[in-house]
Design a protein around this motif. Structure first.
Motif, PDB file in Angstrom:
ATOM      1  N   ASN A  74       0.803  -1.218   0.000  1.00 13.58           N
ATOM      2  CA  ASN A  74       0.000   0.000   0.000  1.00 13.58           C
ATOM      3  C   ASN A  74       0.837   1.269   0.000  1.00 13.58           C
ATOM      4  OD1 ASN A  74       0.818  -0.178   2.615  1.00 13.58           O
ATOM      5  ND2 ASN A  74      -1.212  -0.613   3.453  1.00 13.58           N
ATOM      6  N   ASP A  75       2.122   1.174   0.314  1.00  7.03           N
ATOM      7  CA  ASP A  75       2.915   2.395   0.308  1.00  7.03           C
ATOM      8  C   ASP A  75       4.174   2.257  -0.545  1.00  7.03           C
ATOM      9  OD1 ASP A  75       4.496   1.789   3.544  1.00  7.03           O
ATOM     10  OD2 ASP A  75       4.263   0.562   1.763  1.00  7.03           O
ATOM     11  N   SER A  76       4.180   1.265  -1.405  1.00 12.35           N
ATOM     12  CA  SER A  76       5.410   1.048  -2.162  1.00 12.35           C
ATOM     13  C   SER A  76       5.134   0.242  -3.416  1.00 12.35           C
ATOM     14  CB  SER A  76       6.391   0.304  -1.249  1.00 12.35           C
ATOM     15  OG  SER A  76       7.471  -0.199  -1.971  1.00 12.35           O
ATOM     16  N   LEU A  77       5.840   0.585  -4.486  1.00 11.50           N
ATOM     17  CA  LEU A  77       5.703  -0.158  -5.746  1.00 11.50           C
ATOM     18  C   LEU A  77       7.090  -0.531  -6.205  1.00 11.50           C
ATOM     19  CD1 LEU A  77       3.473   1.990  -8.107  1.00 11.50           C
ATOM     20  CD2 LEU A  77       2.827  -0.132  -7.013  1.00 11.50           C
ATOM     21  N   GLY A  78       7.266  -1.778  -6.581  1.00  9.49           N
ATOM     22  CA  GLY A  78       8.580  -2.143  -7.097  1.00  9.49           C
ATOM     23  C   GLY A  78       8.426  -3.304  -8.051  1.00  9.49           C
ATOM     24  N   SER A  79       9.538  -3.951  -8.319  1.00  8.72           N
ATOM     25  CA  SER A  79       9.543  -5.098  -9.226  1.00  8.72           C
ATOM     26  C   SER A  79      10.169  -6.281  -8.514  1.00  8.72           C
ATOM     27  CB  SER A  79      10.345  -4.761 -10.486  1.00  8.72           C
ATOM     28  OG  SER A  79       9.846  -3.620 -11.118  1.00  8.72           O
ATOM     29  N   GLY A  80      10.117  -7.422  -9.173  1.00 12.59           N
ATOM     30  CA  GLY A  80      10.747  -8.613  -8.611  1.00 12.59           C
ATOM     31  C   GLY A  80      10.926  -9.634  -9.709  1.00 12.59           C
ATOM     32  N   ASP A 196      11.723   0.284 -10.787  1.00  9.71           N
ATOM     33  CA  ASP A 196      12.579  -0.834 -11.204  1.00  9.71           C
ATOM     34  C   ASP A 196      13.127  -1.629 -10.030  1.00  9.71           C
ATOM     35  OD1 ASP A 196      13.965   0.754 -14.127  1.00  9.71           O
ATOM     36  OD2 ASP A 196      12.796  -1.106 -14.034  1.00  9.71           O
ATOM     37  N   SER A 197      13.125  -1.037  -8.828  1.00  5.15           N
ATOM     38  CA  SER A 197      13.681  -1.713  -7.643  1.00  5.15           C
ATOM     39  C   SER A 197      13.228  -3.141  -7.560  1.00  5.15           C
ATOM     40  CB  SER A 197      13.130  -1.114  -6.364  1.00  5.15           C
ATOM     41  OG  SER A 197      13.730   0.053  -6.044  1.00  5.15           O
ATOM     42  N   GLY A 198      14.168  -4.044  -7.378  1.00  5.43           N
ATOM     43  CA  GLY A 198      13.780  -5.431  -7.171  1.00  5.43           C
ATOM     44  C   GLY A 198      13.732  -6.218  -8.466  1.00  5.43           C
ATOM     45  N   GLY A 199      13.745  -5.551  -9.598  1.00  8.74           N
ATOM     46  CA  GLY A 199      13.744  -6.264 -10.878  1.00  8.74           C
ATOM     47  C   GLY A 199      15.102  -6.887 -11.140  1.00  8.74           C
ATOM     48  N   PRO A 200      15.178  -7.830 -12.082  1.00 13.37           N
ATOM     49  CA  PRO A 200      16.428  -8.557 -12.272  1.00 13.37           C
ATOM     50  C   PRO A 200      17.366  -7.949 -13.293  1.00 13.37           C
ATOM     51  CG  PRO A 200      14.745  -9.572 -13.591  1.00 13.37           C
ATOM     52  CD  PRO A 200      14.097  -8.397 -12.894  1.00 13.37           C
ATOM     53  N   ARG A 205      22.864 -15.432 -20.734  1.00 11.22           N
ATOM     54  CA  ARG A 205      22.209 -16.753 -20.637  1.00 11.22           C
ATOM     55  C   ARG A 205      20.834 -16.654 -19.998  1.00 11.22           C
ATOM     56  NH1 ARG A 205      25.711 -20.904 -21.735  1.00 11.22           N
ATOM     57  NH2 ARG A 205      27.910 -20.355 -21.556  1.00 11.22           N
ATOM     58  N   GLY A 206      20.475 -15.437 -19.631  1.00 10.90           N
ATOM     59  CA  GLY A 206      19.177 -15.274 -18.993  1.00 10.90           C
ATOM     60  C   GLY A 206      19.198 -15.588 -17.514  1.00 10.90           C
ATOM     61  N   GLU A 207      20.389 -15.686 -16.934  1.00  9.22           N
ATOM     62  CA  GLU A 207      20.483 -15.972 -15.502  1.00  9.22           C
ATOM     63  C   GLU A 207      20.492 -14.660 -14.708  1.00  9.22           C
ATOM     64  OE1 GLU A 207      24.272 -17.865 -15.977  1.00  9.22           O
ATOM     65  OE2 GLU A 207      23.424 -19.844 -15.535  1.00  9.22           O
ATOM     66  N   VAL A 208      19.907 -14.698 -13.536  1.00 11.98           N
ATOM     67  CA  VAL A 208      19.890 -13.501 -12.693  1.00 11.98           C
ATOM     68  C   VAL A 208      21.283 -13.284 -12.109  1.00 11.98           C
ATOM     69  CG1 VAL A 208      18.837 -12.415 -10.673  1.00 11.98           C
ATOM     70  CG2 VAL A 208      17.474 -13.959 -12.105  1.00 11.98           C
ATOM     71  N   VAL A 209      21.862 -12.125 -12.374  1.00 11.22           N
ATOM     72  CA  VAL A 209      23.156 -11.789 -11.782  1.00 11.22           C
ATOM     73  C   VAL A 209      23.038 -10.657 -10.766  1.00 11.22           C
ATOM     74  CG1 VAL A 209      24.583 -12.606 -13.696  1.00 11.22           C
ATOM     75  CG2 VAL A 209      23.781 -10.241 -13.703  1.00 11.22           C
ATOM     76  N   GLY A 210      21.891  -9.998 -10.732  1.00 15.17           N
ATOM     77  CA  GLY A 210      21.735  -8.896  -9.781  1.00 15.17           C
ATOM     78  C   GLY A 210      20.278  -8.486  -9.666  1.00 15.17           C
ATOM     79  N   ILE A 211      20.008  -7.687  -8.648  1.00 21.10           N
ATOM     80  CA  ILE A 211      18.661  -7.151  -8.417  1.00 21.10           C
ATOM     81  C   ILE A 211      18.791  -5.636  -8.292  1.00 21.10           C
ATOM     82  CG2 ILE A 211      16.787  -7.029  -6.702  1.00 21.10           C
ATOM     83  CD1 ILE A 211      16.711  -9.619  -8.211  1.00 21.10           C
ATOM     84  N   HIS A 212      17.952  -4.893  -9.022  1.00 19.56           N
ATOM     85  CA  HIS A 212      18.092  -3.432  -9.076  1.00 19.56           C
ATOM     86  C   HIS A 212      17.851  -2.792  -7.724  1.00 19.56           C
ATOM     87  CE1 HIS A 212      17.803  -4.564 -13.155  1.00 19.56           C
ATOM     88  NE2 HIS A 212      16.500  -4.507 -13.269  1.00 19.56           N
ATOM     89  N   SER A 213      18.700  -1.799  -7.421  1.00 19.11           N
ATOM     90  CA  SER A 213      18.619  -1.173  -6.106  1.00 19.11           C
ATOM     91  C   SER A 213      18.543   0.354  -6.147  1.00 19.11           C
ATOM     92  CB  SER A 213      19.821  -1.617  -5.271  1.00 19.11           C
ATOM     93  OG  SER A 213      19.873  -0.958  -4.044  1.00 19.11           O
ATOM     94  N   ARG A 214      19.524   0.989  -6.743  1.00 13.80           N
ATOM     95  CA  ARG A 214      19.605   2.447  -6.656  1.00 13.80           C
ATOM     96  C   ARG A 214      20.154   3.072  -7.914  1.00 13.80           C
ATOM     97  NH1 ARG A 214      20.114   3.455  -0.640  1.00 13.80           N
ATOM     98  NH2 ARG A 214      19.941   1.305   0.066  1.00 13.80           N
ATOM     99  N   ILE A 215      19.965   4.381  -8.020  1.00 13.41           N
ATOM    100  CA  ILE A 215      20.594   5.136  -9.102  1.00 13.41           C
ATOM    101  C   ILE A 215      21.297   6.347  -8.533  1.00 13.41           C
ATOM    102  CG2 ILE A 215      19.009   4.436 -10.933  1.00 13.41           C
ATOM    103  CD1 ILE A 215      17.427   6.975 -10.507  1.00 13.41           C
TER     104      ILE A 215
END
Lengths: 365, 398
Positions: A74-80, A196-200, A205-215
Motif C-alpha cells: 500500500n505504500d510502495s511499488l517495485g519489481s521482482g 525498477d527496484s527489485g527487478g532482475p 544466458r538469462g540468468e539472474v546476476v543482480g537485483i536493481h537497487s539504486r541510481i
C-alpha cells in the motif's frame, strides 16, 4: 482475476525451505559459437557481432519476460523476479521494508496474486517474497540464477517496471554492460528509474546476476545487488528475518512483538487478550489459552516469560505450547508464532484487573 | 545536489539516502571501523565518483563506430534544425525537392527555422504543415535533388491507433493490443542517425509500440470572475508561477482574444481551446494589453504534481533533460537510447539500415520514444499538401 480467498495459516509461509539455489523452471540459455567469440573478446568488432548479441538478447527477453513481476504494497511499488517454481520472488529490501507484510505480486499478464514478504536485508538491500496463492499451471515461471558472479565488461539486460506497472506494456528491456564490481555493489549502464527496484539484471544466458537497487545522478550510475549477496544471506531471507533496520529507524528500539495480554491464574499463565492482527492472532492463539511453554522453557511466571521474550529477536519464529480446556483429553496445542516488531515505547493495552495481570507485548519491564 | 546521493528505486518509497555524514569525506577517512551500513554507503559514493572508461559502455564510441555502414545511407538525408541560434531538433529530408520532416513543438514561433543539411549548407525554411498528434512539422526549403529518405512502401500500422484521451488520471489503462510493425523486435539495436559518420547514439528497442496516454497541458492563468466590460476575449487576473503563460510573458490584466487563431470569448471557450492539448504543445495566444494586440507563444506545462509524481519526475530527470512534449502519442516505440531532447526529430534505423521510426521525445531516464515509421509515412501527404498548414500569424495593427 487474482485468487481472492482468505489467507490460511499455511499461506503465511511458515516453514519456507532454505535450500539454495531453489528449484527453477527455466534453464539457462545456450550461447552460440558466434556469440561466444564476442563474449570472449570482450567487445563486438563487427556488425555481425552486433547481430549475434541482438539475437541472444531477443531470446533472453522472450524466455525470461514472464518471470518479471511487479510488487505492490500500500505504500510502495517495485519489481521482482520469480526464482523458484513454488513462488519465491527476489526483490529489493527497500520495496518490502519489513517481513510478514501482505503484498500483491503482478505478473506480465496483469493478474495479481497474493503474497507475503519474507526476509529483508537493509545493508545489502536484498529481499524475498513468497507468492502464497496457487500457481495457475502448478508451477511459477522461475528464472535461473547465475552461479558465477558477473564481471566487468559483461553484457547485461535489465528488466522491471519503471514508473510502475503499465497495462499493455511488457517489462521494458535495457541493455548495458557491467562497469564496476566491488563487494556489495554492482554498477552498470543499463538505465534504471523508480519502480525498477527489485527487478532482475540478467546475463546473456538469462540468468539472474543482480537485483536493481539504486541510481545516482549520472545516467551511467545504476546499482544492483549482486546475486552472491542473496546466496550469502539466503538462510535469513528465507526464514523471514530482518537484518539491519529501515532508514530513519533506531535499531536499538526494536522489540519482538507477540500481541497478547496475560495473567497468572492458579500458577498458570493465561492469555487474557489477543490483539487483533497481531502475530498471536495470526497464529490462532485464543483468549483463555494457557501458555505452558515457549520454545523449550516451561512458563511459571510473567517475569520469566518477559525474560524469555527479551532474548528473542523481531521476526524470529518460535513455538508456543498451549493448553486449551476444550475436551477432557485435550492434548497441548503447538502454535508457531512469527514474531513481529514494535518500538520499545509501545504502550500496550491498559492494565487488566485483577492486579497481577500484565500486558505482554515485548515492551519489557 | 550533493554528490554521491543515491536515489532508491521503489516508486512511492523512492528516497535519497539521508544524512550528509553517510557519504561525506569523514566516512571514508574515518579510522575507526565504521558500521557495515556506513561502509556500504561509502562504497557506493565511491562508485559515483570513480569514473568508468567510456569504452566499457554499451553505447561506447567503439560500438557506435561499428554502426557506420549501417547509418551511412540515412545520414545523407539528416538535417540539423536550428532556431534562436542553436540546434533545437534533428530532422530528415523526406522529398528531394526540399521537404524536411522534424519535430513541431521545438520550433520557435518568432523566426523561420534554419536547416543545416548533411553537406553543410544552411537554408532558411518555411513551416508548411504541423501534425499535433505526433508533434511533427513539415518544412520546405528552396533546394532540389537532395538525398532523401524513401518512406514509401513502409508497412502500415497493423492496428488502428485509438484516439488519445486526455484525463486527470495519470496512467490511463490502454485496452488495445500493442501495435506491432514487421521487421523489428524488442532487443533489436537501433541507431539515431546524425550528420556525422557515427550515429548520435545507439540503444535497443525496449518495448513494442503502444499508446502513450496524454496528460492535460496546463497554461497557468486565472480567469477573472468579473468579465463585465470585456466585450471580446477573456480577462486574466493572475498568471500562475507554474504554467506556460508565465514564461511566455502573459501578464495579469491581459485579455486573451484568440488561441491558435480561434476566438475565445468566454471562459468555457478558453478552457475548451486548451483541453486536449499536451504538455509541451505550443499554442499561439492573441492578447490585448492596453490598447494593443500582442501575439505570444506559450508552451503548455504539466499539471501540479503530487509528492509521488514529483519524486518520479525528479528521478526521471537524473542524468539528463527530458523533452517537454512527451505525452499523448497514439503509438510510440520505446527504446533505451540516451538522447538529448534536441537530438529528437530525426530517424532511427535498425542493423539493416532500415528506418524503423522517428524520434519523438526523451521521455524518462530509461526511455526514449519514436513514432513507428508506418505512422509517420501515413501522415506525409497531409503534411505536405497544406492541409495541416499552421494558422497564419503576423503583427496586426494597434
Amino acid at each position: 482475476m487474482a485468487s481472492a480467498h482468505a489467507e490460511t495459516t499455511s499461506d503465511r509461509t511458515l516453514g519456507v525451505s532454505a535450500d539454495y539455489p531453489p528449484q527453477t523452471i527455466i534453464e539457462p540459455l545456450p550461447i552460440d559459437e558466434s556469440l561466444l567469440r564476442v563474449v570472449d573478446a570482450g567487445k563486438p568488432a563487427s556488425v555481425d557481432d552486433l547481430r549475434a548479441v541482438q539475437q541472444q538478447v531477443r531470446r533472453v527477453v522472450n524466455t525470461l519476460q514472464k518471470s518479471i513481476v511487479a510488487i505492490e504494497l500500500n505504500d510502495s511499488l517495485g519489481s521482482g523476479v520469480i526464482v523458484s517454481d513454488d513462488g519465491l520472488v527476489m526483490t529489493a529490501g527497500h520495496v518490502t521494508v519489513e517481513p510478514n507484510r501482505p503484498v500483491w505480486v503482478r505478473l506480465t499478464d496483469g493478474r495479481r496474486y497474493r503474497g507475503r514478504s519474507l526476509g529483508v536485508n537493509h545493508y545489502d538491500d536484498s529481499g524475498l517474497v513468497k507468492i502464497t496463492a496457487e500457481a495457475p499451471d502448478d508451477a511459477w515461471p522461475a528464472a535461473p540464477l547465475a552461479t558465477e558472479p558477473a564481471e566487468v565488461g559483461d553484457w547485461v539486460i535489465a528488466m522491471g517496471h519503471p514508473n510502475g506497472f503499465v497495462d499493455g506494456r511488457l517489462p521494458p528491456l535495457r541493455l548495458g554492460r557491467v562497469l564496476m564490481r566491488e563487494e556489495g555493489a554492482l554498477s552498470t549502464d543499463a538505465t534504471l528509474v523508480g519502480g525498477d527496484s527489485g527487478g532482475p539484471l540478467l546475463n546473456l544466458r538469462g540468468e539472474v546476476v543482480g537485483i536493481h537497487s539504486r541510481i545516482g545522478e549520472r545516467i551511467t550510475s545504476n546499482f544492483h545487488v549482486p546475486i552472491e549477496d542473496f546466496e550469502q544471506r539466503w538462510e535469513r531471507l528465507a526464514a523471514g528475518r530482518m537484518t539491519g533496520s529501515p532508514e530513519g529507524e533506531d535499531p536499538t528500539r526494536a522489540r519482538p512483538h507477540v500481541g497478547v495480554a496475560v495473567a497468572m491464574k492458579d500458577g498458570r499463565c493465561v492469555v487474557t487478550q489477543v490483539f487483533p492482527r497481531s502475530p498471536a492472532a495470526e497464529a490462532g492463539i485464543r483468549v483463555g489459552d494457557c501458555i505452558a511453554r515457549i520454545g523449550e522453557s516451561n512458563i511459571v511466571s510473567v517475569t520469566q516469560l518477559t525474560r524469555i521474550m527479551s532474548r528473542l529477536e523481531p521476526y524470529e519464529r518460535i513455538e508456543f505450547t498451549l493448553e486449551r480446556d476444550e475436551a477432557e483429553d485435550s492434548a497441548p496445542v503447538e502454535k508457531t508464532i512469527w514474531l513481529g516488531r514494535v518500538d520499545r515505547g509501545f504502550p500496550g493495552l491498559a492494565m487488566e484487573t485483577p492486579a497481577d495481570a500484565h500486558a505482554y507485548d515485548g515492551a519489557g519491564p | 545536489m550533493i554528490r554521491g546521493q543515491l536515489a532508491k528505486l521503489s516508486c512511492a518509497g523512492a528516497l535519497l539516502l539521508a544524512g550528509a555524514a553517510a557519504f561525506s569525506q569523514e566516512t571514508l577517512e574515518d579510522q575507526a571501523a565504521p558500521d557495515l551500513s556506513g561502509v556500504q554507503e561509502a562504497l557506493r559514493d565511491m562508485f559515483d565518483r570513480v569514473w568508468a572508461p567510456r569504452r566499457r559502455y554499451a553505447d561506447s564510441p567503439q560500438v557506435r563506430a561499428l554502426f557506420r555502414p549501417v547509418v551511412a545511407e540515412a545520414a545523407r538525408s539528416i538535417v540539423q534544425v536550428r532556431s534562436g541560434g542553436r540546434q533545437v531538433s534533428l530532422g530528415a529530408v523526406v522529398g528531394p525537392d526540399g521537404w524536411i520532416l522534424t519535430k513541431a513543438s521545438t520550433l520557435r514561433a518568432d523566426e523561420a527555422p534554419r536547416c543545416r543539411l548533411a553537406d553543410g549548407e544552411v537554408y532558411k525554411a518555411q513551416v508548411v504543415g504541423i501534425d499535433r498528434v505526433y508533434d511533427l512539422a513539415m518544412l520546405k526549403i528552396d533546394a532540389k535533388e537532395l538525398p532523401s529518405l524513401d518512406l514509401t512502401g513502409k508497412p502500415a500500422p497493423t492496428t488502428q491507433p485509438v484516439a488519445v484521451k486526455t484525463g486527470e488520471k495519470e496512467m490511463v489503462s490502454v485496452a488495445d493490443p500493442p501495435i506491432t510493425t514487421e521487421g523489428w523486435q524488442v532487443g533489436d539495436w537501433v541507431a539515431t542517425v546524425g550528420r556525422g559518420r557515427d550515429p548520435i547514439a545507439v540503444g535497443v528497442i525496449s518495448a513494442v509500440a503502444r499508446t502513450i496516454p496524454a496528460r492535460p497541458g496546463f497554461l497557468g492563468v486565472q480567469m477573472s470572475r468579473d468579465q463585465t466590460g470585456v466585450s471580446k476575449g477573456v480577462l486574466i487576473n493572475e498568471v500562475l508561477e507554474s504554467g506556460g503563460a508565465k514564461d511566455a510573458g502573459v501578464l495579469g490584466g491581459d485579455i486573451i482574444e484568440q488561441v491558435d487563431g480561434e476566438p475565445t470569448n468566454t471562459s468555457e471557450e478558453l478552457i475548451e481551446a486548451i483541453s486536449g492539448r499536451s504538455p509541451g504543445d505550443a499554442i499561439d495566444l492573441t492578447l490585448r494589453r492596453g490598447g494593443s494586440q500582442i501575439e505570444l507563444r506559450a508552451i503548455l506545462s504539466a499539471r501540479q504534481l503530487n509528492p509521488a509524481q514529483r519524486r518520479a519526475l525528479y528521478q526521471n530527470r537524473l542524468g539528463g533533460a527530458l523533452s517537454e512534449r512527451r505525452f499523448g502519442f497514439p503509438a510510440a516505440l520505446q527504446h533505451d537510447t540516451v538522447l538529448a531532447p534536441r537530438d529528437c526529430g530525426g530517424p532511427l534505423v535498425n542493423l539493416d539500415g532500415e528506418v524503423v521510426g522517428f524520434n519523438l521525445a526523451r521521455a524518462g531516464r530509461t526511455e526514449s520514444y519514436a513514432a513507428p515509421v508506418g505512422e509517420v509515412a501515413a501522415r506525409l501527404v497531409d503534411l505536405m499538401s497544406g492541409k495541416l498548414a499552421p494558422t497564419p500569424r503576423g503583427p496586426r495593427g494597434g
